[in-house]
Design an enzyme around this catalytic site. Structure first.
Site, short mmCIF file in Angstrom:
data_model
loop_
_atom_site.label_atom_id
_atom_site.label_comp_id
_atom_site.label_asym_id
_atom_site.label_seq_id
_atom_site.Cartn_x
_atom_site.Cartn_y
_atom_site.Cartn_z
N ASP A 17 -111.62 11.21 -17.56
CA ASP A 17 -111.98 10.09 -18.45
C ASP A 17 -112.48 10.71 -19.75
O ASP A 17 -113.44 11.48 -19.75
CB ASP A 17 -113.10 9.29 -17.76
N ILE A 18 -111.85 10.36 -20.85
CA ILE A 18 -112.17 11.02 -22.12
C ILE A 18 -113.61 10.76 -22.57
O ILE A 18 -114.19 11.58 -23.30
CB ILE A 18 -111.16 10.60 -23.22
N GLY A 39 -107.27 -0.20 -22.18
CA GLY A 39 -106.99 1.22 -22.00
C GLY A 39 -108.13 2.11 -22.45
O GLY A 39 -109.31 1.81 -22.23
N ASP A 41 -109.14 2.67 -25.42
CA ASP A 41 -109.91 1.98 -26.47
C ASP A 41 -111.06 1.19 -25.83
O ASP A 41 -112.22 1.27 -26.26
CB ASP A 41 -108.95 1.04 -27.23
N SER A 127 -100.55 6.50 -27.50
CA SER A 127 -99.32 5.66 -27.46
C SER A 127 -98.61 5.63 -26.11
O SER A 127 -97.61 4.91 -25.97
CB SER A 127 -98.28 6.09 -28.53
N THR A 128 -99.07 6.40 -25.12
CA THR A 128 -98.30 6.49 -23.87
C THR A 128 -98.68 5.44 -22.82
O THR A 128 -98.13 5.44 -21.72
CB THR A 128 -98.42 7.89 -23.23
N TYR A 131 -98.61 1.12 -25.48
CA TYR A 131 -97.62 1.26 -26.55
C TYR A 131 -96.29 1.87 -26.08
O TYR A 131 -95.36 1.99 -26.86
CB TYR A 131 -98.20 2.04 -27.73
N1 AR6 Z 1 -109.59 8.47 -20.59
C1 AR6 Z 1 -108.46 9.13 -20.88
N2 AR6 Z 1 -107.25 8.53 -20.95
C2 AR6 Z 1 -107.21 7.20 -20.69
C3 AR6 Z 1 -108.35 6.44 -20.36
C4 AR6 Z 1 -109.59 7.13 -20.31
N3 AR6 Z 1 -110.73 6.50 -20.04
N4 AR6 Z 1 -107.96 5.16 -20.15
C5 AR6 Z 1 -106.62 5.11 -20.31
N5 AR6 Z 1 -106.16 6.35 -20.63
P1 AR6 Z 1 -103.60 3.21 -23.98
P2 AR6 Z 1 -101.86 3.24 -26.36
C6 AR6 Z 1 -104.79 6.81 -20.93
O1 AR6 Z 1 -102.89 2.04 -23.42
O2 AR6 Z 1 -100.65 3.37 -25.51
C7 AR6 Z 1 -105.28 -0.60 -26.54
O3 AR6 Z 1 -105.41 -1.93 -26.15
C8 AR6 Z 1 -103.63 5.97 -20.48
O4 AR6 Z 1 -103.33 6.23 -19.11
O5 AR6 Z 1 -105.07 3.27 -23.88
O6 AR6 Z 1 -102.01 4.14 -27.57
C9 AR6 Z 1 -105.48 -0.41 -28.03
O7 AR6 Z 1 -106.42 -1.31 -28.56
C10 AR6 Z 1 -102.53 6.48 -21.40
O8 AR6 Z 1 -101.99 7.70 -20.90
O9 AR6 Z 1 -103.25 3.42 -25.56
C11 AR6 Z 1 -104.13 -0.64 -28.60
O10 AR6 Z 1 -103.87 -2.02 -28.80
C12 AR6 Z 1 -103.27 6.79 -22.70
O11 AR6 Z 1 -104.67 6.80 -22.36
C13 AR6 Z 1 -103.20 -0.11 -27.55
O12 AR6 Z 1 -103.94 -0.18 -26.32
C14 AR6 Z 1 -103.06 5.80 -23.81
O13 AR6 Z 1 -102.97 4.49 -23.28
C15 AR6 Z 1 -102.85 1.33 -27.78
O14 AR6 Z 1 -101.91 1.74 -26.83
#
Ligand code: AR6
Length: 183
Positions: A17-18, A39, A41, A127-128, A131
């Site tokens: 978890d970041i 996610g 964020d 983005s993975t 997005y």
């Molecule tokens: N720690 C590390 N990685 C994580 C965590 C965490 N706590 N939680 C999720 N991930 P995403 P995006 C990973 O969807 O694709 C949001 O609603 C997850 O498994 O968080 O850039 C924003 O507000 C994936 O591998 O971001 C935007 O609207 C990675 O983080 C939108 O999502 C990114 O997934 C951005 O989409």
């Protein structure tokens, strides 16, 4: 734990978890409105508290492929900064454009870290998730941006950590790092 030395710095891959990264800066995968979301964020905003919204509001948003930097709210030291990077929504039809935007989101994030004399920074796989950027395509782009930043020398950033959420994502990044390290 996969790690490579690049110039005077290093790139490390970890699973987790970041929010727990314990780096000077943590990068958030934000959206263009900087108004929070799910996610990573959502996790960062929950940990940082409502003051993080107060810190991002003055920017009024952020272009895709760019980033802004704020304080870290309630996330404890050593984390002092959150970089809010906006990656692209992936589309196969616009693959090259998406790749360039993902790369620039990383480059701008690293440049902002330099401006704040950050030594260590943690990135998620921008983005993975929501997005939809295929992680096997995103990993070398993210890693290459970090490698090129560190190679340039005279950098305050010495340690770039990619925090992957799942073992499968860590595996994909590890394979990409291994092939880039050989190249
Ligand atoms: N720690 C590390 N990685 C994580 C965590 C965490 N706590 N939680 C999720 N991930 P995403 P995006 C990973 O969807 O694709 C949001 O609603 C997850 O498994 O968080 O850039 C924003 O507000 C994936 O591998 O971001 C935007 O609207 C990675 O983080 C939108 O999502 C990114 O997934 C951005 O989409």
């Amino acid at each position: 734990m996969p790690e490579i030395v690049v110039g005077a710095g290093r790139i490390r891959l970890v699973q987790g978890d970041i929010v727990q990264a314990k780096t000077d800066a943590i990068v958030n995968a934000a959206n263009a409105s900087l108004a929070g979301g799910g996610g990573v964020d959502g996790a960062i905003h929950r940990a940082a508290g409502p003051e993080l919204y107060e810190l991002t509001r003055p920017f009024g948003g952020c272009a895709t492929g760019s980033a802004v930097i704020t304080g870290a709210g309630r996330i404890p030291l050593p984390t002092r900064f959150i970089v809010h990077a906006v990656g692209p929504r992936y589309s196969t039809a616009r693959d090259a454009e998406c790749a360039a935007l993902l790369r620039s989101a990383h480059e701008v994030s690293l440049r902002l870290c330099e401006e704040k004399a950050v030594e260590s920074v943690a990135f998620p796989a921008i983005s993975t998730g929501v997005y939809g950027f295929p992680i096997a395509r995103a990993a070398p782009i993210a890693l290459q941006a970090a490698m090129e930043h560190l190679k340039a020398g005279e950098r305050s950033v010495k340690r770039v950590v990619f925090v992957l959420f799942t073992p499968a994502d860590l595996q994909v990044f590890s394979e990409a790092l291994a092939s880039l390290g050989q190249g």
